[in-house]
Design a protein around this motif. Structure first.
Motif, short mmCIF file in Angstrom:
data_model
loop_
_atom_site.label_atom_id
_atom_site.label_comp_id
_atom_site.label_asym_id
_atom_site.label_seq_id
_atom_site.Cartn_x
_atom_site.Cartn_y
_atom_site.Cartn_z
N ASN A 135 -45.61 -6.62 54.08
CA ASN A 135 -44.93 -5.44 54.55
C ASN A 135 -45.90 -4.27 54.47
O ASN A 135 -47.12 -4.47 54.41
N ASN A 136 -45.38 -3.06 54.50
CA ASN A 136 -46.23 -1.87 54.40
C ASN A 136 -45.83 -1.00 53.22
O ASN A 136 -45.91 0.23 53.27
N PHE A 137 -45.38 -1.64 52.15
CA PHE A 137 -45.00 -0.89 50.96
C PHE A 137 -46.21 -0.18 50.38
O PHE A 137 -47.33 -0.70 50.38
N ILE B 5 -42.78 -13.39 41.42
CA ILE B 5 -43.04 -12.06 41.97
C ILE B 5 -44.16 -12.22 43.00
O ILE B 5 -45.29 -12.55 42.66
N VAL B 6 -43.83 -12.02 44.28
CA VAL B 6 -44.81 -12.17 45.35
C VAL B 6 -44.84 -10.85 46.13
O VAL B 6 -43.88 -10.49 46.81
N LEU B 7 -45.97 -10.14 46.02
CA LEU B 7 -46.10 -8.81 46.63
C LEU B 7 -47.35 -8.71 47.49
O LEU B 7 -47.75 -7.60 47.87
N HIS C 82 -35.52 -11.96 49.43
CA HIS C 82 -36.62 -12.35 50.31
C HIS C 82 -36.68 -11.36 51.48
O HIS C 82 -35.85 -11.40 52.39
N LEU C 83 -37.69 -10.47 51.45
CA LEU C 83 -37.85 -9.45 52.50
C LEU C 83 -39.23 -9.54 53.14
O LEU C 83 -39.66 -8.59 53.81
N SER C 84 -39.93 -10.64 52.97
CA SER C 84 -41.32 -10.74 53.44
C SER C 84 -41.41 -10.72 54.97
O SER C 84 -40.44 -10.98 55.68
N HIS C 85 -42.63 -10.40 55.45
CA HIS C 85 -42.94 -10.42 56.88
C HIS C 85 -42.00 -9.53 57.68
O HIS C 85 -41.35 -9.94 58.64
N ASN C 86 -41.91 -8.26 57.23
CA ASN C 86 -41.22 -7.21 57.96
C ASN C 86 -42.15 -6.00 58.02
O ASN C 86 -43.36 -6.13 57.83
N ASN C 87 -41.58 -4.84 58.31
CA ASN C 87 -42.38 -3.60 58.38
C ASN C 87 -41.86 -2.54 57.41
O ASN C 87 -41.94 -1.35 57.68
N PHE C 88 -41.30 -2.99 56.28
CA PHE C 88 -40.81 -2.03 55.30
C PHE C 88 -41.96 -1.17 54.80
O PHE C 88 -43.11 -1.63 54.67
N SER C 89 -41.65 0.09 54.47
CA SER C 89 -42.68 1.02 54.03
C SER C 89 -42.17 1.83 52.83
O SER C 89 -41.09 1.56 52.30
N PHE D 189 -38.27 -7.59 62.03
CA PHE D 189 -39.05 -6.37 62.30
C PHE D 189 -38.38 -5.16 61.66
O PHE D 189 -38.44 -4.05 62.18
N LEU D 190 -37.75 -5.39 60.53
CA LEU D 190 -37.08 -4.31 59.83
C LEU D 190 -38.11 -3.32 59.29
O LEU D 190 -39.23 -3.71 58.91
N GLN D 191 -37.75 -2.05 59.25
CA GLN D 191 -38.72 -1.03 58.88
C GLN D 191 -38.06 0.04 58.02
O GLN D 191 -36.88 -0.02 57.70
N GLY D 192 -38.89 1.00 57.62
CA GLY D 192 -38.39 2.10 56.81
C GLY D 192 -38.34 1.74 55.34
O GLY D 192 -38.76 0.64 54.92
N PRO D 193 -37.81 2.63 54.52
CA PRO D 193 -37.76 2.38 53.08
C PRO D 193 -36.69 1.36 52.72
O PRO D 193 -35.73 1.14 53.47
N LEU D 194 -36.88 0.73 51.60
CA LEU D 194 -35.88 -0.19 51.06
C LEU D 194 -34.84 0.63 50.31
O LEU D 194 -35.16 1.30 49.33
N PRO D 195 -33.58 0.62 50.76
CA PRO D 195 -32.57 1.49 50.12
C PRO D 195 -32.30 1.06 48.69
O PRO D 195 -32.25 -0.14 48.37
N SER D 196 -32.12 2.03 47.84
CA SER D 196 -31.86 1.73 46.43
C SER D 196 -30.51 1.06 46.22
O SER D 196 -30.24 0.51 45.15
#
Length: 651
Positions: free
Chosen positions: A585-587, A604-606, A557-564, A538-545
Motif C-alpha cells: 500500500n502507500n501507508f 505482522i506483514v507490512l 487483510h488489506l494488502s495490494h490496495n492504495n491506502f495512504s 484499488f481502495l485508497q485514502g486513510p484507514l478509518p479508525s
C-alpha cells in the motif's frame, strides 16, 4: 416405630461417602442411559432419618436389607475417591455406577478389588487418570465393566491386566475400554465365552489383527476403531460366526482386499471400515448382509464399480463410499434402498448424468455427490425430496439448474460450487426459502435485481469467482448473515452506501478481495466481524479508525490496495487481532505501538509501504508472534536483535 430395612452400618457408610464430595456447580448432567438431563443430584434425598433403601440410587436386597446397588451416575459428584473410602465397606454390592461425575483426574483406588460381589461396574467418563489397578481383573463375578474415558489416554491399562480381564473374567458380557491407553497387541486367546459387547476404540492397540475375536461365540458388537497402529488384513471368517451385529475397525491400519467371507456376517447391522487401507473391488457377497443398516467404506482405496448386489440391502439407512477410486457411471441400485437417509458418494471418479433413481428415495436427508466428474442438468426433482436437508453437488461438471423449483421447506444447505452452471441468482433458487448455507462459487452467475427474495434464514453465502459485476442488492433482505464471500469477481466502483450501512450483527466473515473496488473504505457496522479481507482492490485514502471498533476482529487483510497516510494507533491495542496484513500500500509515518495492549498478534506483514522511523519496542509484548515482514519500507534503525527473545518467532 418405623422399621428400617437398611442396616445402620451401611447407611453410615453411604452418608460418609456422600460427605466426601462436593456437588458440582455445573448446572446439569446428561444421563446418556435415559437421554435426559439431571438437574438434582441423587444424594440430595439421602437423609439419616429415612431408610437408606428408599434413597435415590440405592437398591437393597429385600430379604437381607443389604445394599446391593449404588447408582450415582450423573450425580454431579466432585472430589476424589480415597483408598480408605467408606464405599469399600459395601461388600454386598452387585452394581456400582459412578459414571459421568468429576473425580478430579485422580486414580481408581486399588481397594476396588474388595468389592468381590460386583456384577456390574461403571466408572466411565468420570475424569479418572493413571494406571487402572490390577485388582479390577480379580472381580471374577463381573458381567459388565465400563471404564471408558473422556480424556484420551489419561487412563492406562497394562498388558497383563488387559489379558487377564479377557481370559479370566469368564462371566463378562460387556467390556468398554474406550480411550484408555492399552498400548499392547490383541491377545491371541480370549477365553470369555460370554462376551457380547467389546469396545476398544482409541486404545492405542498395536500389532497384527487376528481372528481371535471372531472365535468368541456370542460376540455381537466389536469396536476397534481409531487404532492406527493396528495392522494386518481382515481374516477369512468361518460361516458359523453369525452372531455379530456390529463390526467397527474404522481408522486402523488394516489393509488388503475385502475377503468374500465378509458376506457370512448375515446378522450385521453396522459395518464401519472408514479410513482403513482396503484396496481392490468390493465383493458381490456384500449383498448377503441383508440386515445391514449402516455401511461405511469411505476413505479407502477401493476401485472398480459399485457392486449391483448393494441393491439387496433394503434396510440401509446410511451408506458412505466417499473418498475412494470408484469410476464409471453410478449403477441403477438405489431404487430398492427405500429406507436410505444418508448417501455419501463424494470424491470418486463417477461420470455421467445425475442418477435419476436417487430421486425416488423419499427418506433421504443428506446427499453428497461432490468431487466427481458428473455432468448434465441437475434435475428439479432432487430439490423436491421431502426430507432432504443437505445437498452437496459441488466440484462436478453440471451445466444447468432447472428454471423453477418447487418450494422445499427442508433444504437448508446447498453446495453447487465449481461446476459449469450458467444461471440467474436468486431467481432459479427463489423457492428454497429456508436455506441457511448456499455456495455457488466458481460458476457463471448473474444476479436478477428485479427479484425481491428474502432468504430469511440465510447465514452463509459464497459467490466467489462468479463473474459478478455488482454487489447483489437482494442482500438488503438477508438479515441473519454470518459469512459472505464475493471475492474474485468483477465488482468495480465504490462500496455502495446501502451495503456498508447494513447491520449484520452476526456477520463474522467478509471477503471482498480480488475485485476492482475504488474509493475510500467506508465505516462498516459489522461489530462482531472476525475476518475481514479486502486485498487486491484499488481502495485508497486513510484507514478509518472505526476498524478498531470491531472488537472480535482476528484477521485483517488489506494488502495490494492504495491506502495512504498513517495507520491508526488503536490497531496495536486490539486484543483479538492475530493477523495484520497491510503489504503493498502507500501507508506512511512511523509504526504504531503494536502489541501495546495486545499479545494475540501472530502475523505482522507490512512490506512494500513507506513506513519510516524505528521499530516499536512494544513488539516484545507480542509473545505469540510467528511472522514479521517489514521489508521495502523506509525504516531507519539498528538491527532488532531484541526480537530474538520471542520464542515463537520463525520468520
Amino acid at each position: 416405630m418405623m422399621h428400617h430395612l437398611c442396616s445402620p452400618t451401611e447407611a453410615f457408610a453411604l452418608l460418609d461417602f456422600k460427605q466426601s464430595f462436593q456437588i458440582s456447580d455445573f448446572p446439569r448432567c446428561l444421563d446418556v442411559t435415559n437421554l435426559q438431563y439431571v438437574d438434582i443430584p441423587k444424594t440430595k434425598s439421602w437423609n439419616e432419618s429415612t431408610d437408606c433403601c428408599s434413597w435415590d440410587g440405592i437398591t437393597c436386597d429385600l430379604l437381607t436389607g443389604h445394599v446391593i446397588g449404588l447408582d450415582l451416575g450423573c450425580s454431579l459428584l466432585n472430589g476424589t475417591i480415597h483408598p480408605n473410602s467408606s464405599l469399600f465397606q459395601l461388600h454386598h454390592l452387585h452394581t456400582l455406577n459412578l459414571a459421568y461425575n468429576d473425580f478430579n483426574i485422580s486414580s481408581i483406588p486399588h481397594s476396588i478389588g474388595r468389592l468381590t460381589n460386583l456384577r456390574h461396574l461403571n466408572l466411565s467418563r468420570s475424569y479418572f487418570s493413571g494406571k487402572i489397578p490390577t485388582e479390577i481383573s480379580y472381580l471374577s463375578n463381573l458381567v459388565s465393566l465400563d471404564l471408558s474415558s473422556l480424556l484420551v489416554y489419561r487412563l492406562q491399562l497394562d498388558q497383563t491386566t488387559f489379558e487377564t480381564i479377557l481370559q479370566n473374567l469368564t462371566n463378562l458380557e460387556v467390556l468398554s475400554l474406550y480411550a484408555i491407553n492399552i498400548s499392547s497387541p490383541i491377545p491371541v486367546n480370549i477365553s470369555s465365552s460370554s462376551l457380547r459387547y467389546l469396545n476398544l476404540e482409541f486404545t492405542n492397540l498395536r500389532g497384527t489383527f487376528t481372528q481371535s475375536f471372531f472365535l468368541v461365540p456370542k460376540l455381537e458388537n466389536l469396536k476397534l476403531g481409531a487404532n492406527d497402529l493396528l495392522k494386518g488384513v481382515l481374516p477369512k471368517i468361518h460361516p458359523s460366526n453369525t452372531t455379530l451385529l456390529e463390526l467397527d475397525i474404522s481408522n486402523t491400519g488394516i489393509s488388503g482386499e475385502l475377503t468374500d467371507s465378509i458376506g457370512t456376517f448375515s446378522s450385521l447391522n453396522i459395518l464401519n471400515l472408514k479410513g482403513c487401507r482396503f484396496s481392490g473391488s468390493i465383493p458381490d457377497s456384500i449383498g448377503n448382509l441383508t440386515q445391514i443398516r449402516y455401511l461405511d467404506f469411505s476413505y479407502n482405496h477401493f476401485t472398480g464399480h459399485i457392486p449391483s448386489t448393494i441393491s439387496q440391502l433394503k434396510h440401509l439407512t446410511y451408506l458412505s463410499l466417499s473418498s475412494n477410486s470408484f469410476s464409471g457411471e453410478l449403477p441403477d441400485i438405489f431404487s430398492n434402498l427405500q429406507e436410505l437417509r444418508y448417501l455419501y458418494l463424494s470424491n470418486n471418479s463417477f461420470i455421467g448424468s445425475f442418477p435419476s433413481k436417487i430421486v425416488s428415495l423419499t427418506h433421504l436427508e443428506c446427499l453428497d455427490l461432490s468431487y466427481n466428474l458428473m455432468n448434465g442438468t441437475i434435475p428439479s426433482s432432487v430439490f423436491s425430496l421431502p426430507l432432504l436437508g443437505l445437498l452437496w453437488l459441488n466440484n462436478n461438471r453440471f451445466s444447468g439448474l432447472p428454471d423453477e423449483l418447487k418450494t422445499n421447506p427442508t433444504l437448508v444447505r446447498l453446495f453447487l460450487s465449481h461446476n459449469q452452471l450458467s444461471c440467474s441468482f436468486p431467481q432459479s433458487l427463489s423457492n428454497l426459502t429456508n436455506l441457511s448455507i448456499l455456495d455457488l462459487s466458481s460458476n457463471s452467475i448473474t444476479v436478477d435485481e428485479g427479484n425481491q427474495i428474502t432468504f430469511p434464514n440465510l447465514k452463509v453465502l459464497m459467490l466467489s469467482s462468479c463473474e459478478l459485476k455488482d454487489f447483489p442488492h437482494f442482500l438488503t433482505n438477508v438479515k441473519k448473515l454470518q459469512a459472505l464471500d464475493i471475492s474474485n469477481n468483477k465488482i468495480g466502483g465504490q462500496i455502495p452506501n446501502w451495503f456498508s450501512g447494513i447491520r449484520w450483527d452476526n456477520l463474522y466473515y467478509l471477503n471482498l478481495s480480488h475485485n476492482s473496488l475504488t474509493g475510500h473504505l467506508p465505516k462498516f457496522h459489522f461489530h462482531n466481524i472476525g475476518y475481514l479481507d479486502l486485498k487486491f482492490n484499488f481502495l485508497q485514502g486513510p484507514l478509518p479508525s472505526s476498524v478498531c471498533n470491531m472488537n472480535y476482529l482476528q484477521s485483517l487483510h488489506l494488502s495490494h490496495n492504495n491506502f495512504s497516510n498513517s495507520i491508526p494507533s488503536c490497531l496495536g491495542s486490539m486484543s483479538s487481532l492475530k493477523v495484520l496484513d497491510l503489504r503493498r500500500n502507500n501507508f506512511t509515518g512511523s509504526l504504531p505501538p503494536l502489541c501495546a495492549q495486545n499479545t494475540s498478534l501472530r502475523t505482522i506483514v507490512l512490506n512494500g509501504n513507506q513506513f519510516e522511523g524505528t521499530l516499536p519496542f512494544s513488539l516484545l509484548n507480542c509473545s505469540n508472534l510467528e511472522v514479521v515482514d517489514i521489508r521495502n519500507n523506509a525504516i531507519n534503525d539498528t538491527f532488532p536483535a531484541w526480537l530474538g527473545t520471542l520464542q515463537q518467532l520463525h520468520v
